[in-house]
Design an enzyme around this catalytic site. Structure first.
Site, PDB file in Angstrom:
ATOM      1  N   MET A  27     158.139  39.164 -24.919  1.00 39.22           N
ATOM      2  CA  MET A  27     158.948  39.111 -23.649  1.00 39.22           C
ATOM      3  C   MET A  27     159.814  38.228 -23.720  1.00 39.22           C
ATOM      4  O   MET A  27     160.546  37.699 -22.833  1.00 39.22           O
ATOM      5  CB  MET A  27     157.702  38.917 -22.386  1.00 39.22           C
ATOM      6  CG  MET A  27     156.807  39.877 -22.289  1.00 39.22           C
ATOM      7  SD  MET A  27     156.357  40.040 -20.267  1.00 39.22           S
ATOM      8  CE  MET A  27     155.752  38.493 -20.201  1.00 39.22           C
ATOM      9  N   LEU A  30     161.738  33.222 -27.183  1.00 43.98           N
ATOM     10  CA  LEU A  30     160.757  33.040 -28.356  1.00 43.98           C
ATOM     11  C   LEU A  30     160.947  31.576 -28.782  1.00 43.98           C
ATOM     12  O   LEU A  30     161.809  30.797 -28.669  1.00 43.98           O
ATOM     13  CB  LEU A  30     161.546  33.719 -29.684  1.00 43.98           C
ATOM     14  CG  LEU A  30     161.937  35.473 -29.171  1.00 43.98           C
ATOM     15  CD1 LEU A  30     162.608  36.155 -30.302  1.00 43.98           C
ATOM     16  CD2 LEU A  30     160.892  36.187 -29.089  1.00 43.98           C
ATOM     17  N   HIS A  31     159.655  31.286 -29.166  1.00 52.19           N
ATOM     18  CA  HIS A  31     159.205  29.979 -29.680  1.00 52.19           C
ATOM     19  C   HIS A  31     158.607  29.875 -31.151  1.00 52.19           C
ATOM     20  O   HIS A  31     158.416  30.926 -31.690  1.00 52.19           O
ATOM     21  CB  HIS A  31     158.439  29.205 -28.756  1.00 52.19           C
ATOM     22  CG  HIS A  31     157.329  29.838 -28.531  1.00 52.19           C
ATOM     23  ND1 HIS A  31     156.323  30.206 -29.151  1.00 52.19           N
ATOM     24  CD2 HIS A  31     156.862  30.420 -27.025  1.00 52.19           C
ATOM     25  CE1 HIS A  31     155.480  31.217 -28.322  1.00 52.19           C
ATOM     26  NE2 HIS A  31     155.745  31.220 -27.257  1.00 52.19           N
ATOM     27  N   HIS A  34     156.035  32.788 -31.738  1.00 53.19           N
ATOM     28  CA  HIS A  34     156.832  34.131 -32.073  1.00 53.19           C
ATOM     29  C   HIS A  34     157.372  34.185 -33.410  1.00 53.19           C
ATOM     30  O   HIS A  34     157.314  35.197 -34.225  1.00 53.19           O
ATOM     31  CB  HIS A  34     157.967  34.454 -30.992  1.00 53.19           C
ATOM     32  CG  HIS A  34     157.393  34.593 -29.541  1.00 53.19           C
ATOM     33  ND1 HIS A  34     157.876  33.594 -28.531  1.00 53.19           N
ATOM     34  CD2 HIS A  34     156.748  35.587 -29.114  1.00 53.19           C
ATOM     35  CE1 HIS A  34     157.585  33.968 -27.496  1.00 53.19           C
ATOM     36  NE2 HIS A  34     156.555  35.151 -27.699  1.00 53.19           N
ATOM     37  N   GLN A  58     153.686  44.733 -15.934  1.00 54.40           N
ATOM     38  CA  GLN A  58     152.376  43.652 -15.978  1.00 54.40           C
ATOM     39  C   GLN A  58     152.519  42.460 -15.217  1.00 54.40           C
ATOM     40  O   GLN A  58     151.357  41.613 -15.397  1.00 54.40           O
ATOM     41  CB  GLN A  58     152.205  43.414 -17.555  1.00 54.40           C
ATOM     42  CG  GLN A  58     153.259  42.431 -18.028  1.00 54.40           C
ATOM     43  CD  GLN A  58     153.223  42.493 -19.503  1.00 54.40           C
ATOM     44  OE1 GLN A  58     153.534  43.214 -20.455  1.00 54.40           O
ATOM     45  NE2 GLN A  58     153.188  41.227 -19.993  1.00 54.40           N
ATOM     46  N   GLN A 150     144.006  40.557 -24.158  1.00 57.83           N
ATOM     47  CA  GLN A 150     145.173  41.590 -24.493  1.00 57.83           C
ATOM     48  C   GLN A 150     144.810  42.268 -25.846  1.00 57.83           C
ATOM     49  O   GLN A 150     145.040  43.493 -26.051  1.00 57.83           O
ATOM     50  CB  GLN A 150     146.471  40.836 -24.376  1.00 57.83           C
ATOM     51  CG  GLN A 150     147.703  41.895 -24.805  1.00 57.83           C
ATOM     52  CD  GLN A 150     148.711  41.197 -24.467  1.00 57.83           C
ATOM     53  OE1 GLN A 150     149.292  41.186 -23.283  1.00 57.83           O
ATOM     54  NE2 GLN A 150     149.556  40.706 -25.344  1.00 57.83           N
ATOM     55  N   LEU A 181     151.544  27.029 -27.941  1.00 58.12           N
ATOM     56  CA  LEU A 181     152.925  27.536 -27.476  1.00 58.12           C
ATOM     57  C   LEU A 181     152.874  28.440 -26.801  1.00 58.12           C
ATOM     58  O   LEU A 181     151.902  29.389 -27.010  1.00 58.12           O
ATOM     59  CB  LEU A 181     153.512  27.833 -28.865  1.00 58.12           C
ATOM     60  CG  LEU A 181     154.010  26.573 -29.759  1.00 58.12           C
ATOM     61  CD1 LEU A 181     154.880  26.809 -30.954  1.00 58.12           C
ATOM     62  CD2 LEU A 181     154.518  25.369 -29.108  1.00 58.12           C
TER      63      LEU A 181
END
EC number: 6.3.2.1
Length: 273
Positions: A27, A30-31, A34, A58, A150, A181
């Site tokens: 989604m 990004l960190h 990711h 969602q 998930q 994170l």
């Protein structure tokens, strides 16, 4: 690297690829977590596609859809630096239609913990991933263990719907102080970041208890709740890999999960034992 904004652009790009395709659905915002997924995908596939889409189906009414962090230019740069072949960044009207079949997550897996707190959330997750999997046609899909429930629900969908792809679970990436994170960490003030460490600390304490021989989940949860004070705890749970509640830890088959509010920000974390 190619930036794809429409379904047609993605389909044309995908049709011209040769070799294995790795896919990282995100989604955005990004960190390093990711980045670890993308880099692993790049190391294990000849082509990697990353999607950045803040999926409206969602989010529940009153949740943070409107203010969810969006950093389009930074996300493009990160994907490029990590070696992705393409980034898919559609608008919602590219993926959703007024009349379409709905995908519903199985009640046993989706009606507890995250699903109980956020009813319908996992339906939205499976709905968008079904579309993305059909479009990208990946060989391997890389998903983090931080969203443990998930991950299990998506693995179940892939298995039961006979989808020809492999879900690759990837380890949780933490800051040096232990904080998992998350894009939602951007909401935290400096004081709240310190309080948020109670979440990871509670899991590390649970790990130490288990290493010392304590397997009684009631005692482990009591210790964790003490560590989490004074945070507003949504749940602390100890389940097996099929998300059935456990009375005793089963080594190699247990997930310990926490959800708690730090200020107004809801954070989740877990430990796979």
């Amino acid at each position: 690297m190619v930036v794809l904004k429409s379904v047609d652009e993605l389909l044309n790009f995908r049709a011209n690829l040769n070799g294995s395709v790795g896919f990282v659905p995100t989604m955005g915002a990004l960190h390093d977590g990711h980045m670890s997924l993308i880099k692993r995908a790049v190391s294990e596939n000849e082509n990697v596609i990353v999607s950045v889409f803040v999926n409206p189906t969602q989010f529940l009414p009153g949740e943070d859809l409107a203010k969810y962090p969006r950093r389009e230019e930074a996300d493009i740069k990160i994907c490029e630096l990590c070696g992705a072949a393409a980034i898919f960044m559609p608008e919602a009207n590219e993926l959703y239609f007024d009349d379409e079949p709905l995908v519903l997550a199985p009640a046993r897996l989706a009606g507890i913990l995250e699903g109980k707190t956020r009813p319908g959330h996992f339906d939205g997750v499976l709905r968008v991933l079904t579309k993305l999997f059909n479009l990208v046609k990946p060989n391997n899909v890389y998903m983090g263990k931080k969203d443990a429930q998930q991950l299990i629900i998506v693995q179940n969908m892939v298995k039961t719907m006979f989808m020809p792809l492999n879900i690759v679970p990837c380890e949780i990436i933490r800051e040096s102080d232990g904080l998992a994170l998350s894009s939602r960490n951007a909401y935290l003030s400096e004081e709240e970041k310190c309080n948020a460490l109670r979440i990871s600390r509670s899991l590390f304490n649970a790990s130490n208890l288990i290493k010392s021989g304590e397997l009684d989940t009631k005692k482990i949860k009591e210790k964790m709740l003490g560590t989490l004070e004074p945070l507003q705890v949504n749940y602390v749970a100890v389940v097996d890999r099929n998300f059935k509640e456990l009375s005793a830890v089963e080594l190699g088959n247990t997930i310990i999960l926490v959800a708690a509010y730090v200020g107004k920000t809801r954070l989740i974390d877990n430990l796979w034992v």
